[in-house]
Structures are given as structure tokens and as C-alpha cells.
Design an enzyme around this catalytic site. Structure first.
Site, PDB file in Angstrom:
ATOM      1  N   ASP A  18       0.841  -1.210   0.000  1.00 50.27           N
ATOM      2  CA  ASP A  18       0.000   0.000   0.000  1.00 50.27           C
ATOM      3  C   ASP A  18       0.874   1.257   0.000  1.00 50.27           C
ATOM      4  O   ASP A  18       0.372   2.364   0.185  1.00 50.27           O
ATOM      5  CB  ASP A  18      -0.938   0.010   1.214  1.00 50.27           C
ATOM      6  CG  ASP A  18      -0.191   0.023   2.543  1.00 50.27           C
ATOM      7  OD1 ASP A  18       0.968  -0.427   2.592  1.00 50.27           O
ATOM      8  OD2 ASP A  18      -0.769   0.484   3.538  1.00 50.27           O
ATOM      9  N   HIS A  23       3.342   6.505   0.296  1.00 48.69           N
ATOM     10  CA  HIS A  23       4.662   7.125   0.098  1.00 48.69           C
ATOM     11  C   HIS A  23       4.885   7.648  -1.308  1.00 48.69           C
ATOM     12  O   HIS A  23       5.738   8.503  -1.524  1.00 48.69           O
ATOM     13  CB  HIS A  23       5.782   6.113   0.383  1.00 48.69           C
ATOM     14  CG  HIS A  23       5.791   5.595   1.787  1.00 48.69           C
ATOM     15  ND1 HIS A  23       6.394   4.420   2.149  1.00 48.69           N
ATOM     16  CD2 HIS A  23       5.250   6.101   2.929  1.00 48.69           C
ATOM     17  CE1 HIS A  23       6.242   4.215   3.441  1.00 48.69           C
ATOM     18  NE2 HIS A  23       5.536   5.206   3.936  1.00 48.69           N
ATOM     19  N   TYR A 141      -0.404   3.753  14.629  1.00 45.04           N
ATOM     20  CA  TYR A 141       0.780   4.584  14.417  1.00 45.04           C
ATOM     21  C   TYR A 141       0.604   5.929  15.134  1.00 45.04           C
ATOM     22  O   TYR A 141       0.129   6.909  14.532  1.00 45.04           O
ATOM     23  CB  TYR A 141       0.990   4.833  12.911  1.00 45.04           C
ATOM     24  CG  TYR A 141       1.484   3.642  12.102  1.00 45.04           C
ATOM     25  CD1 TYR A 141       1.768   2.414  12.703  1.00 45.04           C
ATOM     26  CD2 TYR A 141       1.678   3.749  10.730  1.00 45.04           C
ATOM     27  CE1 TYR A 141       2.229   1.338  11.949  1.00 45.04           C
ATOM     28  CE2 TYR A 141       2.152   2.680   9.976  1.00 45.04           C
ATOM     29  CZ  TYR A 141       2.425   1.473  10.591  1.00 45.04           C
ATOM     30  OH  TYR A 141       2.889   0.409   9.855  1.00 45.04           O
ATOM     31  N   LYS A 171      -1.003  -3.843  14.084  1.00 44.48           N
ATOM     32  CA  LYS A 171       0.258  -3.686  13.340  1.00 44.48           C
ATOM     33  C   LYS A 171       0.941  -2.476  13.952  1.00 44.48           C
ATOM     34  O   LYS A 171       0.414  -1.363  13.900  1.00 44.48           O
ATOM     35  CB  LYS A 171      -0.062  -3.457  11.860  1.00 44.48           C
ATOM     36  CG  LYS A 171       1.113  -3.337  10.940  1.00 44.48           C
ATOM     37  CD  LYS A 171       0.573  -3.289   9.516  1.00 44.48           C
ATOM     38  CE  LYS A 171       1.576  -3.314   8.419  1.00 44.48           C
ATOM     39  NZ  LYS A 171       2.640  -2.368   8.486  1.00 44.48           N
ATOM     40  N   SER A 196       5.578  -3.850  11.995  1.00 48.22           N
ATOM     41  CA  SER A 196       5.761  -3.207  10.703  1.00 48.22           C
ATOM     42  C   SER A 196       7.230  -3.309  10.276  1.00 48.22           C
ATOM     43  O   SER A 196       8.131  -3.352  11.113  1.00 48.22           O
ATOM     44  CB  SER A 196       5.364  -1.752  10.908  1.00 48.22           C
ATOM     45  OG  SER A 196       5.647  -1.006   9.800  1.00 48.22           O
ATOM     46  N   ARG A 226       8.755  -3.015   2.229  1.00 51.28           N
ATOM     47  CA  ARG A 226      10.011  -2.622   1.580  1.00 51.28           C
ATOM     48  C   ARG A 226      11.156  -3.554   1.899  1.00 51.28           C
ATOM     49  O   ARG A 226      12.017  -3.780   1.044  1.00 51.28           O
ATOM     50  CB  ARG A 226      10.351  -1.173   1.985  1.00 51.28           C
ATOM     51  CG  ARG A 226       9.420  -0.166   1.360  1.00 51.28           C
ATOM     52  CD  ARG A 226       9.549   1.184   2.022  1.00 51.28           C
ATOM     53  NE  ARG A 226       8.997   1.180   3.363  1.00 51.28           N
ATOM     54  CZ  ARG A 226       9.059   2.209   4.208  1.00 51.28           C
ATOM     55  NH1 ARG A 226       9.654   3.321   3.828  1.00 51.28           N
ATOM     56  NH2 ARG A 226       8.522   2.130   5.404  1.00 51.28           N
TER      57      ARG A 226
HETATM   58  P1  FBP Z   1       6.928  -1.249   5.192  1.00 52.76           P
HETATM   59  O1  FBP Z   1       7.277  -2.630   5.669  1.00 52.76           O
HETATM   60  O2  FBP Z   1       7.375  -1.012   3.786  1.00 52.76           O
HETATM   61  O3  FBP Z   1       7.420  -0.196   6.181  1.00 52.76           O
HETATM   62  O4  FBP Z   1       5.346  -1.156   5.161  1.00 52.76           O
HETATM   63  C1  FBP Z   1       4.598  -1.162   6.334  1.00 52.76           C
HETATM   64  C2  FBP Z   1       3.600  -0.029   6.316  1.00 52.76           C
HETATM   65  O5  FBP Z   1       2.794  -0.025   7.468  1.00 52.76           O
HETATM   66  C3  FBP Z   1       2.713  -0.012   5.089  1.00 52.76           C
HETATM   67  O6  FBP Z   1       1.586  -0.824   5.230  1.00 52.76           O
HETATM   68  C4  FBP Z   1       2.415   1.444   4.944  1.00 52.76           C
HETATM   69  O7  FBP Z   1       2.255   1.850   3.635  1.00 52.76           O
HETATM   70  C5  FBP Z   1       3.626   2.106   5.465  1.00 52.76           C
HETATM   71  O8  FBP Z   1       4.293   1.203   6.299  1.00 52.76           O
HETATM   72  C6  FBP Z   1       3.305   3.377   6.194  1.00 52.76           C
HETATM   73  O9  FBP Z   1       4.379   3.740   7.001  1.00 52.76           O
HETATM   74  P2  FBP Z   1       4.642   5.217   7.447  1.00 52.76           P
HETATM   75  O10 FBP Z   1       3.315   5.907   7.610  1.00 52.76           O
HETATM   76  O11 FBP Z   1       5.395   5.102   8.737  1.00 52.76           O
HETATM   77  O12 FBP Z   1       5.462   5.839   6.371  1.00 52.76           O
END
Ligand code: FBP
Length: 259
Positions: A18, A23, A141, A171, A196, A226
């Protein structure tokens, strides 16, 4: 709550795709910009869930990809947005279920000036998802002006918020403090916890962190993006990750798989 194939041997390993919305395409290269490439990694790597928004689910989740349970991310925002984060619902639970969702996902940002709006929206989503008999994955988050998102107390508070808001799987971010992570698991109670992935790190360090989270602390697993599909050898790394998460292998015993 029935988790079905999302949880295997009490463990979970979800592949997140996503980041295009969250991003932007700068996270991707010529190969992994194609959602099919990432879905192939999910299948080959034995992931127990693939996380996408409804747009990608509708156009790509078909055929052999259905071997991996679908988690439809219901809200999202872009990096272009400024100020305290607000991420609104973009797809209904009904629609996600029609697309084949085994679970739905949603992000809240505790500490944001808009947190209450997301809590309320999430409450409605929990009711609807549970009426359909599917679990809800909550990205917790903590974020907003003056919030230290990796502070131990803030992370633990986030885990408790997730439990109390009705999430089945949380998560969360990991700050490297394993003792605090164990406390977070207690705060999360009967909600399962996956960590995450974050920005790309070396495979050995990444696999060690996953091993600690799952097999030392007792977390349920990881939801990573990633760190897998930005790797030079994503298919091999995914197989190594599967061995660590589901089979309890030590990172040093799976490094030979990275060819
Ligand atoms: P990654 O493993 O690439 O960090 O992805 C985890 C995730 O939670 C994704 O689902 C989401 O797109 C992204 O990280 C958002 O992270 P942030 O808001 O910290 O940039």
C-alpha cells in the site's frame, strides 16, 4: 474470531503493498512497481496475507494469487498531505468482502488532532467486519505534533488503544527495545500483534529482528513491505523469512537461502 489461513501455527506473515498511496512511487523500481510482481513474491514466499487497497485488489487479486489471503486496506492518505494526519475510509467493508477480503485493515494515528474521527470510523468498521465474520487489522501509528512515535510509553499506549478499539490484529512499529515490546504484547491483551517492516535494512539484521520479535518476545509475526520487495533477491529473502517466522529457524541457519 476465525482467522483462517491468515494465521498459521499461531504465526502471521503479511506482505504490504500500500506504499504507492502512502509514500508514492519513489519506493518502487522498474520491477516491483508492478503489483503482480509483489503478488508473486507473496505466493512464492508462503505469506499468510497480502495487503493492498481496493484499487489493486480489484485489478490484480485473481487466479493463483488467491492462494494468499487478501487484506484490503480501507483507508489511506498521501505523503503530500501536511499537518496532523487524517486518513479517511476509502472503501466499504461490503466492497472489500466482495473483492475477496479475508480481513480488512485500517490505520489510526493516536495523538493526531483528528484521532477521534478515525477512532469513530474504525468503530463502525469493526462492527461491520465482525458481522461478516472477518477480522480487522489495525495499524496503530501514534503520530502528530509533539508526539515521539517511537517512545516506549507511546508505543505501549498505542497497543492498548488498539485492543480497546476492538482490533483483532495490531500492526505496530518496533523501536528495537525488546523488553518494551514484551510489555506492548501484554498491553495488547488478546489482540494479536504484528510488527511493521520499516525502511530497508540488511537481510541479516532484518531476519534477526523478526526472530527476536516472534520467537524471543512472543509476537505473532510481521507485516512487511520494503524490506522484502526492495531487496535484490526478494523471492529468496521471502523464503528465508518464512523459515524464521513459521518454522522458528535461526537467522544464521537460513542465510544460505539468499542466493
Ligand atoms: P513497510 O514494511 O514497507 O514499512 O510497510 C509497512 C507499512 O505499514 C505499510 O503498510 C504502509 O504503507 C507504510 O508502512 C506506512 O508507514 P509510514 O506511515 O510510517 O510511512
Amino acid at each position: 474470531m476465525k482467522f483462517g489461513r491468515l494465521i498459521r501455527m499461531n504465526k502471521a506473515c503479511f506482505l504490504a503493498c500500500d506504499q504507492g498511496l502512502e509514500h508514492g512511487p519513489s519506493d518502487f523500481n522498474e520491477r516491483n512497481i508492478d503489483p503482480e510482481y509483489i503478488m508473486n513474491i507473496a505466493v512464492e514466499g508462503g505469506f499468510s496475507g497480502i495487503i493492498v487497497g481496493h484499487g489493486i485488489a480489484e485489478k490484480y487479486y485473481r487466479g493463483a494469487y488467491k492462494a494468499v489471503p487478501l487484506i484490503v486496506k480501507l483507508n489511506g492518505k498521501t505523503r503530500l498531505q501536511r499537518g496532523d494526519p487524517l486518513s479517511r475510509q476509502l472503501c466499504s467493508v461490503d466492497r472489500a468482502v466482495k473483492l475477496g477480503a479475508a480481513a480488512v485493515g485500517y490505520t489510526i494515528y493516536p495523538g493526531s488532532a483528528h484521532a477521534q474521527e478515525m477512532f469513530a470510523e474504525f468503530g463502525r468498521i469493526v462492527e461491520q467486519a465482525h458481522d461478516h465474520g472477518i477480522p480487522v487489522v489495525l495499524w496503530v501509528y501514534p503520530r502528530g505534533e509533539g508526539i515521539d512515535e517511537l517512545d516506549n510509553k507511546v508505543l505501549a499506549y498505542g497497543a492498548r488503544i488498539g485492543l480497546e478499539l476492538g482490533a483483532d490484529i495490531l500492526k505496530v512499529k518496533y523501536n528495537g527495545d525488546l523488553e518494551n515490546f514484551k510489555w506492548m504484547l501484554k498491553c495488547a491483551g488478546r489482540a494479536k500483534v504484528v510488527v511493521s517492516g520499516g525502511t530497508k535494512t540488511e537481510p541479516a539484521a532484518f531476519l534477526k529482528e523478526v526472530h527476536d520479535i516472534v520467537h524471543v518476545a512472543g509476537g505473532t509475526g510481521v507485516a512487511v513491505g520494503r524490506n522484502i520487495w526492495q531487496d535484490q533477491r526478494p523471492f529468496s529473502l521471502a523464503k528465508a523469512l518464512e523459515q524464521v517466522v513459521f518454522h522458528g529457524k535461526a537467522p544464521e541457519d537460513v542465510m544460505h537461502l539468499l542466493h
